[in-house]
Design a protein around this motif. Structure first.
Motif, PDB file in Angstrom:
ATOM      1  N   ILE A  69       1.049  -1.381   0.060  1.00 38.13           N
ATOM      2  CA  ILE A  69       0.052  -0.028  -0.038  1.00 38.13           C
ATOM      3  C   ILE A  69       0.776   1.387  -0.094  1.00 38.13           C
ATOM      4  CG2 ILE A  69      -0.073   0.240   2.595  1.00 38.13           C
ATOM      5  CD1 ILE A  69      -2.939   0.999   0.006  1.00 38.13           C
ATOM      6  N   HIS A  72       2.111   1.663  -3.423  1.00 41.55           N
ATOM      7  CA  HIS A  72       0.968   2.208  -4.504  1.00 41.55           C
ATOM      8  C   HIS A  72       1.066   3.666  -4.158  1.00 41.55           C
ATOM      9  CE1 HIS A  72      -0.871  -1.734  -5.834  1.00 41.55           C
ATOM     10  NE2 HIS A  72       0.303  -1.837  -5.415  1.00 41.55           N
ATOM     11  N   ARG A  73       0.917   4.218  -2.746  1.00 38.21           N
ATOM     12  CA  ARG A  73       0.801   5.697  -2.491  1.00 38.21           C
ATOM     13  C   ARG A  73       1.935   6.544  -3.151  1.00 38.21           C
ATOM     14  NH1 ARG A  73      -0.844   4.359   3.462  1.00 38.21           N
ATOM     15  NH2 ARG A  73      -2.895   4.327   3.199  1.00 38.21           N
TER      16      ARG A  73
END
Length: 102
Positions: A69, A72-73
């Motif tokens: 995550i 992806h950020r």
């Protein structure tokens, strides 16, 4: 922005180059592959607004020690406003150097 307008977006033919440039600048990847998958989504309700579908594979040192995550950020931050104006969907494979492909 209307559901069928690409307000403020780039011309379709310029999107890939801009996405790649932003990712290279922000992430300094060892490997970057960007594929425009828009042709697979013609007629799909989500593609009606003129934005594109892409897949990206990135190998970058900046991903070391980060959960998916967080990786992806970093990609979303690098792309900034393109996520709202030019990209409808983005499939991401983000790895640190030495990590096996999923």
């Amino acid at each position: 922005m209307s559901a069928h307008a690409n307000a403020g977006g780039l011309p379709r033919e310029a999107r890939g180059a801009e996405i790649e440039a932003r990712l290279r600048t922000a992430l300094q990847p060892q490997y970057l592959e960007l594929v425009d998958d828009s042709h697979k989504h013609r007629g799909h309700a989500g593609a009606a607004d003129g934005r594109s579908h892409f897949s990206v594979r990135v190998v970058a040192e900046v991903f070391s020690g980060l959960r998916p995550i967080a990786r992806h950020r970093l990609i979303y931050e690098a792309l900034g406003t393109l996520m709202a104006t030019d990209i409808h969907a983005l499939a991401i494979e983000a790895r640190a150097p030495g990590e096996a492909a999923p």
